[in-house]
Design an enzyme around this catalytic site. Structure first.
Site, short mmCIF file in Angstrom:
data_model
loop_
_atom_site.label_atom_id
_atom_site.label_comp_id
_atom_site.label_asym_id
_atom_site.label_seq_id
_atom_site.Cartn_x
_atom_site.Cartn_y
_atom_site.Cartn_z
N ILE A 123 -4.68 -1.12 -5.32
CA ILE A 123 -3.78 -2.06 -4.66
C ILE A 123 -4.04 -3.47 -5.16
O ILE A 123 -5.08 -4.08 -4.86
CB ILE A 123 -3.95 -1.99 -3.12
N THR A 124 -3.12 -4.02 -5.91
CA THR A 124 -3.23 -5.40 -6.40
C THR A 124 -3.17 -6.37 -5.22
O THR A 124 -2.36 -6.21 -4.30
CB THR A 124 -2.09 -5.70 -7.39
N GLU A 155 3.83 1.64 -11.28
CA GLU A 155 5.28 1.60 -11.02
C GLU A 155 6.01 2.74 -11.75
O GLU A 155 7.16 2.60 -12.15
CB GLU A 155 5.89 0.27 -11.44
N CYS A 204 11.67 -0.79 -3.28
CA CYS A 204 10.77 -1.89 -3.62
C CYS A 204 10.22 -1.70 -5.03
O CYS A 204 10.14 -2.66 -5.82
CB CYS A 204 9.63 -1.99 -2.61
N PRO A 235 -5.52 7.85 -3.23
CA PRO A 235 -6.45 8.44 -4.20
C PRO A 235 -5.95 9.74 -4.81
O PRO A 235 -6.21 10.02 -5.98
CB PRO A 235 -7.72 8.66 -3.37
N GLY A 273 0.79 -1.21 0.00
CA GLY A 273 0.00 0.00 0.00
C GLY A 273 0.83 1.27 0.00
O GLY A 273 1.31 1.70 1.05
#
Length: 405
Positions: free
Chosen positions: A177-178, A384, A259, A148, A144
């Site tokens: 969020i996948t 990403e 990450c 928004p 996360g």
């Protein structure tokens, strides 16, 4: 050195025109073939229906199967992870996305974001608690960061964590969020209390188990991209966590950004899988579809399209190989990952769009993978790091001047 006569060379392979398989060793080929076979058996027969219905049924079973393959946290070591090389992981990403971007996203978020954050910045207790189950696919994770109102500018995040005795209390929302609504643990990034009050301090990472009071993850519906993927909002309403829920190994945005770099690397490879599937569909169609009494692959304009698509596809795969070897050597910079993500996703979308023109009206049918890959890549282009963000990363690296602010 003189060029050998053509009859002494292997025949030209339309599937590997540059002979890139020669760059792979036997183990790399075996991993690629194993993942390709799994995707062909478990994903390809069903993916058009899943996409049309906007669902990914059996995601937990798929995660366990991917865990059995060693595809989750694939390039991490210990805690049940496969300890694979960067190139091996990249090859797996390419094959997974050749099936569907949603499947590769499941693996990327699990391994390159959630597991990577815990593996790199977590305590030993956190690693022991979460990583073995995540590597096996019995526990799904999510990451996360995006909110928004704050995507490309994570420094503006509004999710905050305040201290209450020894506990942390988190409040805020995360978006797009996948894996969110099926995750057993969420890695949530929040601003801590500073001199200016809640949300004014440094960014920290927190491990939020599913079922924690105040935490919910409603699934996002009505998507026209990544339809065979679980996408959710994370809602944190005074979520109380113990002191040991915070990732102790990092403070500041360098944590989540590192990450993201790891995940972007997988996209460099994965996007070429979507491009390859679309190219192969167009090539096969051009060989068999007849117009004006002959296969359309025999017309000059179609051949020009196929040649240009093949050029960009295999240049992109070669770029991915190069970046993978640099990562394995410990020499890959974030700017170089931006180079790969920007080029390969952009070119992959171009390949899909050109493939659609070769298939004509059939290109929009789910009988063929082309439009599904094209719409998925519209999301991959954005997540990403958008095109504009990667252009600015490279612009800053090239000029030494910061154009972000």
């Amino acid at each position: 050195m003189p060029v050998p006569p053509a009859d002494e060379l292997p025949p030209f392979d339309p599937g590997d025109p540059l002979g890139l398989d020669d760059l792979l060793d036997a183990e790399e080929r075996a991993i690629r073939d194993t993942v390709r076979s799994w995707a062909a058996d478990r994903v390809l027969p069903e993916i058009a229906g899943w996409y049309e219905r906007g669902e990914l049924p059996g995601i937990r079973e798929l995660a366990r199967e991917l865990g059995s393959l060693g595809a989750l946290g694939m390039s991490l070591t210990g805690y049940g992870c496969a300890g694979a090389s960067a190139v091996q992981y990249g090859l797996a990403c390419l094959e997974l996305e050749a099936a569907d971007s949603g499947i590769r996203s499941l693996v990327s978020v699990q391994g390159s974001l959630a597991m990577y954050a815990i593996h790199r910045y977590g305590s030993e207790e956190q690693k022991e608690r979460w990583l073995p189950g995540m590597a096996a696919g019995t526990t799904i994770g999510c990451f996360g960061l995006t909110e928004p109102d704050h995507g490309s500018d994570p420094a503006g995040m509004r999710t905050y964590a305040r201290r209450d005795g020894t506990d942390w209390v988190l409040t805020g929302r995360k978006m797009w969020i996948t894996n969110g609504s099926v995750a057993g643990v969420a890695v949530v990034w929040a601003r801590t209390e500073g001199d200016g009050g809640p949300g004014s301090g440094r960014v920290r990472g927190f491990l939020v188990p599913a079922g924690t009071p105040g935490f919910s993850a409603p699934e996002i519906r009505h998507k026209w991209s990544l339809r065979a993927s679980v996408t959710s909002e994370l809602v944190l309403d005074e979520v109380r966590l113990p002191a040991d829920a915070v990732l102790p190994g990092v403070t500041g945005l360098r944590g989540p950004l590192s990450c993201l770099s790891h995940a972007r690397y997988g996209i460099v490879w994965g996007s070429m899988g979507a491009a390859r599937a679309s190219f192969e569909a167009a090539l096969g169609y051009a060989r068999t579809r007849e117009q004006f009494g002959r296969p359309i692959g025999g017309f000059q304009l179609t051949q020009a399209k196929l040649a240009d698509m093949a050029l960009e596809l295999h240049k992109g795969i070669l770029l991915a190989h190069h970046l993978g070897r640099r990562m394995d050597a410990g020499r890959l910079r974030a700017e170089q990952i931006s180079f790969g993500k920007l080029n390969n996703v952009r070119e992959a979308i171009g390949i899909c769009r050109t493939a659609r023109t070769i298939l004509g009206a059939n290109g929009i049918s789910l009988e063929y993978p082309v439009m599904r890959h094209a719409t998925n890549l519209e999301s991959v282009l954005t997540y990403e790091g958008t095109v504009e963000m990667h252009q600015l990363v490279l612009g800053k690296a090239l000029t030494g001047l910061d154009a972000f602010r």
